[in-house]
Design an enzyme around this catalytic site. Sequence first.
Site, short mmCIF file in Angstrom:
data_model
loop_
_atom_site.label_atom_id
_atom_site.label_comp_id
_atom_site.label_asym_id
_atom_site.label_seq_id
_atom_site.Cartn_x
_atom_site.Cartn_y
_atom_site.Cartn_z
CB SER A 126 61.90 25.76 37.40
OG SER A 126 62.79 26.06 38.45
CG ASN A 169 62.63 21.97 50.26
OD1 ASN A 169 62.99 22.00 49.09
ND2 ASN A 169 62.66 20.84 50.98
CB THR A 218 14.65 34.76 33.96
OG1 THR A 218 13.31 34.66 33.44
CG2 THR A 218 14.70 35.86 35.02
CG HIS A 219 14.61 30.60 32.12
ND1 HIS A 219 15.14 29.44 32.64
CD2 HIS A 219 13.78 31.09 33.08
CE1 HIS A 219 14.65 29.23 33.85
NE2 HIS A 219 13.83 30.22 34.15
CB SER A 221 34.84 39.18 8.52
OG SER A 221 34.94 38.09 7.63
CE LYS A 231 30.05 39.20 11.38
NZ LYS A 231 30.73 37.90 11.42
CG ASN A 276 33.49 39.65 13.88
OD1 ASN A 276 32.29 39.61 13.61
ND2 ASN A 276 34.43 39.24 13.05
CD GLU A 327 33.35 36.68 19.43
OE1 GLU A 327 34.41 36.43 18.81
OE2 GLU A 327 32.26 36.86 18.86
CD GLN A 340 60.73 22.57 38.55
OE1 GLN A 340 61.69 22.56 39.31
NE2 GLN A 340 60.80 22.07 37.32
CE LYS A 355 58.58 27.71 42.06
NZ LYS A 355 58.09 26.32 42.30
#
Length: 470
Positions: A23, A112, A157-158, A279, A285, A287, A292, A324, A327
Site C-alpha cells: 500500500s 493495527n 419549482t419543477h 468546442s 461555443k 462551455n 459540468e 487497507q 485509505k
Amino acid sequence: MSKLWGGRFSGATDPLMHAFNASIHFDKRLWSVDLTGSKAYARALARTGLLTADECATLVAGLDAVHAEWANGTFAIDPHTDEDIHTANERRLSELIGPAVAGKLHTGRSRNDQVATDMRLWLREAVGVLRGRIVDLVEMMAQRAAAEISVILPGYTHLQRAQPVRWSHFLMSYAYAFAADLERLDALHVHVNQLPLGSGALAGNPFNVDREFLAEELGFDRVIMNSLYGVADRDFVAEFLFAASLVMTHVSRLAEDLIIYSAAEFGFVTLADAYSTGSSLMPQKKNPDSLELLRGKVGRVFGGMAGFMMTYKGLPSTYNKDLQEDKEPMFDTYDTLDGSLQILNSVLATLTIHPDKMKAALTADMLATDLADYLVRKGVPFRATHHVAGAAVKLAEDRKVSLSALTVDDLKTLHPEFEADAAAVFDFEASVDRRVSIGGTAKQRVLEQVEHMKGIVAKARAGGAKAGSS
C-alpha cells in the site's frame, strides 16, 4: 530489511502477492503523521522505563531525520521491502540510527493501532483544510448577496417559473446548505479526534503505556476506551465520506442551476473565460466545463463512499486486511473536495450576472399567488382565492394576454372583492418584499440572512484551531 512480520515464515512471498499486498504507493501520504505518532510513542515508552533517556532522544532525532528526507524529497522508497509507510519509515530509521535502538520503537505497538492513529491524525488536518475552504466559500457568497440585494429573478419549482425571488436569496439558500456542511464537519471532528494508539494488535498494550499522555502529546480529545474498537473502528472514515458526499451534492446542485442559468435560453449569468472552454469543432461555443466537472465529480465521491461501505459492512471484529481499502477513498475524496471547493469559489467570485435578463424573465403569471393573497387580505378564505386566481390565469391564457392585462372589471367577474387597487399586485419588487417572515425573500429578511451568515463565518474562523494542512 526483512518484513516486519517475517519471522514466522520460511518461504518467500510471491512477487505478485507482494505487489498486491503493498500500500506504500498510496499510504505514503501518511508519512508525516506516522512520524509524529512514532515520536510520541517513543516518549511514552521512555516513561515506562523501556527506553532510556538517551535511547528516546536517539529515536526522536532519527525520526526527525527521516522527516527531513521526506520533506526535502530525498526519501527513497525500497520497492522490495517497503510494503507500507510504517515499514518504510522504520526501515529508514534503522538505517540511520541502527537496529539496536530503532528495533525498540515498535515495542507493544502494532501496525493495527499505528495506522488507525495515523489516519485519524491525517483526517483531522484534512477536515480542517476543507472546513476552511467552505468558510471561504460561504463568506464570498454572503458578500455577493449583500452587494446584489436589489436583483430579482424567477424562482423555480419543477424547473418551471414559480414566484419572484431575490438573486441574493438564491445565493443564501446555498450558503445555508454549506453552513450545514460545516456543522457536519465539526461533528465529525469530535469522532475523529479520539486516540486508538496503545490498543496494540487488538488486546491492548502489555507495558502499561500511558495513553492519556499519548492523547495529550498528539492533541486528541480523549482515549478510545476499548482496544478492540480502537483498531477496528472506521466509522470516522464512513462519516467523512458521507459528509463529503453531501458537500459535493450541494456543489453539484448549485453547478446545475448555474449551468441552466448560463444557457442562452436563460442568459442570467456568464462564466469568466478562465472557467470555460470551447468546442474543437464549433467556434462559437463557450462551455461551462468547470461547472459540468463539479456536477460530475459528486458521482466519484459518492462511489467512494458506497464502495467503502460495502467493504466495511461485512468485516468480523477487530482488524482485517480489507481495511487497507479505507485509505484510497479517503484520500481521493479529500482531493476531490479540496479542488472542487476552490474551483467553485473562483467560479462564483468571477461570475457575471445579468439583472436585465433576469428581470425580463419575470412574467405576470408568477404573481398569481399574490392575486390570491390580495383577496385573503379582504377576508376571503385562501382555498377560495386560490380557485379565483387560477380562473384569472385561465382567462388571461384564453385571451392570449398577460395576467396583468386583465382589467378590474375582468377581475370583478371572478370575484366581487376586487377593487382598483388590485393592479398594485403586479409589482415584482412589492411581491418579494411582502415575504417578510423570517427566511423570506423580502429585502430586510435577506439582509438578515447575510448578517446571520457573517456571524457563522466569524464563529467558524474563531474555531479555526481545528484547521490544519494536508
